[in-house]
Motif scaffolding. Structure first.
Motif, PDB file in Angstrom:
ATOM      1  N   GLU A  76       1.679  -8.215  -7.764  1.00 35.85           N
ATOM      2  CA  GLU A  76       0.712  -7.809  -6.739  1.00 35.85           C
ATOM      3  C   GLU A  76       0.563  -6.298  -6.772  1.00 35.85           C
ATOM      4  O   GLU A  76       1.492  -5.567  -7.142  1.00 35.85           O
ATOM      5  CB  GLU A  76       1.178  -8.272  -5.346  1.00 35.85           C
ATOM      6  CG  GLU A  76       0.209  -8.003  -4.223  1.00 35.85           C
ATOM      7  CD  GLU A  76      -1.194  -8.544  -4.496  1.00 35.85           C
ATOM      8  OE1 GLU A  76      -1.942  -7.901  -5.283  1.00 35.85           O
ATOM      9  OE2 GLU A  76      -1.551  -9.579  -3.917  1.00 35.85           O
ATOM     10  N   ARG A  77      -0.616  -5.842  -6.381  1.00 38.57           N
ATOM     11  CA  ARG A  77      -0.875  -4.415  -6.296  1.00 38.57           C
ATOM     12  C   ARG A  77      -0.309  -3.903  -4.961  1.00 38.57           C
ATOM     13  O   ARG A  77      -0.542  -4.529  -3.920  1.00 38.57           O
ATOM     14  CB  ARG A  77      -2.371  -4.149  -6.375  1.00 38.57           C
ATOM     15  CG  ARG A  77      -2.973  -4.376  -7.783  1.00 38.57           C
ATOM     16  CD  ARG A  77      -3.250  -5.841  -8.110  1.00 38.57           C
ATOM     17  NE  ARG A  77      -3.775  -6.062  -9.454  1.00 38.57           N
ATOM     18  CZ  ARG A  77      -5.076  -6.038  -9.749  1.00 38.57           C
ATOM     19  NH1 ARG A  77      -5.971  -5.810  -8.804  1.00 38.57           N
ATOM     20  NH2 ARG A  77      -5.477  -6.232 -10.991  1.00 38.57           N
ATOM     21  N   ASP A  85      -8.289  -5.056  -4.033  1.00 36.87           N
ATOM     22  CA  ASP A  85      -7.511  -5.144  -5.262  1.00 36.87           C
ATOM     23  C   ASP A  85      -6.385  -6.166  -5.176  1.00 36.87           C
ATOM     24  O   ASP A  85      -5.797  -6.525  -6.208  1.00 36.87           O
ATOM     25  CB  ASP A  85      -6.889  -3.782  -5.604  1.00 36.87           C
ATOM     26  CG  ASP A  85      -7.842  -2.879  -6.358  1.00 36.87           C
ATOM     27  OD1 ASP A  85      -8.758  -3.402  -7.013  1.00 36.87           O
ATOM     28  OD2 ASP A  85      -7.668  -1.653  -6.310  1.00 36.87           O
ATOM     29  N   ARG A  86      -6.060  -6.644  -3.995  1.00 35.60           N
ATOM     30  CA  ARG A  86      -4.921  -7.555  -3.847  1.00 35.60           C
ATOM     31  C   ARG A  86      -5.209  -8.904  -4.504  1.00 35.60           C
ATOM     32  O   ARG A  86      -6.210  -9.573  -4.219  1.00 35.60           O
ATOM     33  CB  ARG A  86      -4.625  -7.787  -2.366  1.00 35.60           C
ATOM     34  CG  ARG A  86      -4.130  -6.582  -1.616  1.00 35.60           C
ATOM     35  CD  ARG A  86      -2.645  -6.409  -1.685  1.00 35.60           C
ATOM     36  NE  ARG A  86      -1.905  -7.450  -0.991  1.00 35.60           N
ATOM     37  CZ  ARG A  86      -0.586  -7.478  -0.888  1.00 35.60           C
ATOM     38  NH1 ARG A  86       0.140  -6.529  -1.442  1.00 35.60           N
ATOM     39  NH2 ARG A  86       0.026  -8.453  -0.245  1.00 35.60           N
ATOM     40  N   SER A 170       2.771  -7.409 -13.957  1.00 31.38           N
ATOM     41  CA  SER A 170       2.642  -5.946 -14.027  1.00 31.38           C
ATOM     42  C   SER A 170       3.764  -5.359 -14.869  1.00 31.38           C
ATOM     43  O   SER A 170       4.349  -4.328 -14.541  1.00 31.38           O
ATOM     44  CB  SER A 170       2.617  -5.338 -12.627  1.00 31.38           C
ATOM     45  OG  SER A 170       1.371  -5.551 -12.001  1.00 31.38           O
ATOM     46  N   SER A 191       1.575   2.689 -13.215  1.00 37.14           N
ATOM     47  CA  SER A 191       0.907   1.682 -14.028  1.00 37.14           C
ATOM     48  C   SER A 191      -0.248   2.319 -14.793  1.00 37.14           C
ATOM     49  O   SER A 191      -1.033   3.079 -14.214  1.00 37.14           O
ATOM     50  CB  SER A 191       0.369   0.565 -13.128  1.00 37.14           C
ATOM     51  OG  SER A 191      -0.640  -0.175 -13.781  1.00 37.14           O
ATOM     52  N   ARG A 198       2.772  -1.160  -8.016  1.00 41.92           N
ATOM     53  CA  ARG A 198       2.683  -2.617  -8.033  1.00 41.92           C
ATOM     54  C   ARG A 198       4.058  -3.235  -7.785  1.00 41.92           C
ATOM     55  O   ARG A 198       5.075  -2.541  -7.762  1.00 41.92           O
ATOM     56  CB  ARG A 198       2.157  -3.101  -9.393  1.00 41.92           C
ATOM     57  CG  ARG A 198       0.716  -2.677  -9.682  1.00 41.92           C
ATOM     58  CD  ARG A 198       0.428  -2.631 -11.171  1.00 41.92           C
ATOM     59  NE  ARG A 198      -0.969  -2.288 -11.405  1.00 41.92           N
ATOM     60  CZ  ARG A 198      -1.892  -3.159 -11.819  1.00 41.92           C
ATOM     61  NH1 ARG A 198      -1.566  -4.420 -12.076  1.00 41.92           N
ATOM     62  NH2 ARG A 198      -3.135  -2.781 -11.991  1.00 41.92           N
TER      63      ARG A 198
END
Length: 272
Positions: A76-77, A85-86, A170, A191, A198
């Motif tokens: 997850e962000r 963005d989630r 991620s 990232s 993340r």
């Protein structure tokens, strides 16, 4: 013992997503027949979210008892809970808001609303995974795993996308996350793909899954797919690392398949 990969190639991304959706519905029904409940680890990205939309649209979707499906996320962000963005928000819009899910079985990683750093959110997510593992172990005396609660619940299916740089979840090439051997969840900083912070399952956590499905479309992913299936080092090519305990599936479209070793290929027009 982990399973060697099997590759199924579909004509284009729309056929691919429909096939993955059909395969997932069938798999969840089978798992519920065996265990009473099922656990799936979701992914984001175009194919991941498109697959969830295809599940929601499928006339076969009611065959699954969605109130007895546990949902986790591979990554997850680390942004605000309402941020576009989630992955979790996108999954809710695509699938979860259309189903009679049990909110207690939807396990979203933490956000900046609740935690000050991705490491804090990762630690919380790892704790919730441990709690779920302990509850599962206590509830299922017939479980054929070793007689310890463990730190992870049973992951029946883990869905993973692949980036053009071969990252999964991620876990990015050469970064600390892909090198992690002991933790189940890590916080990610810097990232190379925004947003920079993340939360991610680690490769050892992913590889506890019964089945791992790599879902990939697009010519820009062909190099990463080819390297992963050629047996590259996961530190340089993270997509080479995931392996399900009983099955590892690469479900890809023809554009992503141009560099796949021929001996691994199985072409399909529909899921099976």
């Amino acid at each position: 013992m982990s399973a060697d990969p099997r590759v199924s190639i579909h004509p284009d991304s729309s056929v691919l997503m429909a096939a993955i959706a059909a395969r997932l519905i069938t798999k969840l029904v089978d798992i519920q027949d065996k265990h009473g409940e099922a656990t799936v680890v979701l992914t984001g990205g175009t194919v991941g979210i498109g697959t969830l939309r295809a599940v929601a649209d499928s006339p076969a979707a009611p065959a699954v008892d969605w109130s007895r499906v546990n949902f986790w996320w591979g990554d997850e962000r680390f942004v605000a809970a309402g941020d576009d963005d989630r992955n979790t928000g996108q999954a809710r819009l695509a699938l979860l808001s259309h189903l009679a899910v049990d909110p207690a079985r939807v396990h979203e990683p933490g956000s900046t609303d609740d935690f000050g750093s991705p490491e804090e959110a990762a630690s919380d997510y790892a704790r919730r995974l441990r709690d779920a593992a302990q509850a599962e172990h206590a509830a299922d005396a017939s479980d054929d795993r070793p007689d310890t609660p463990g730190s992870l619940p049973r992951f029946d299916v883990v869905l993973l996308g692949v980036g053009p740089d071969a990252h999964v979840a991620s876990l990015f090439p050469e970064q600390a996350g892909i090198r992690e051997k002991n933790l189940t969840v890590v916080g990610v900083r810097n990232s190379p793909k925004p947003p920079p912070e993340r939360i991610s399952l680690t490769l050892p956590a992913i590889n506890t899954a019964t089945e791992v499905w790599m879902v990939v479309a697009g010519e820009d992913k062909a190099g990463a797919v080819g390297l992963a299936l050629a047996g590259a080092n996961p530190v340089q090519v993270p997509a080479a690392g995931p392996r399900g305990l009983s099955r590892t599936l690469w479900l890809i479209d023809e554009n992503a398949a141009s560099r796949v070793p021929e001996q691994l290929v199985r072409k399909e027009s529909t899921g099976s």
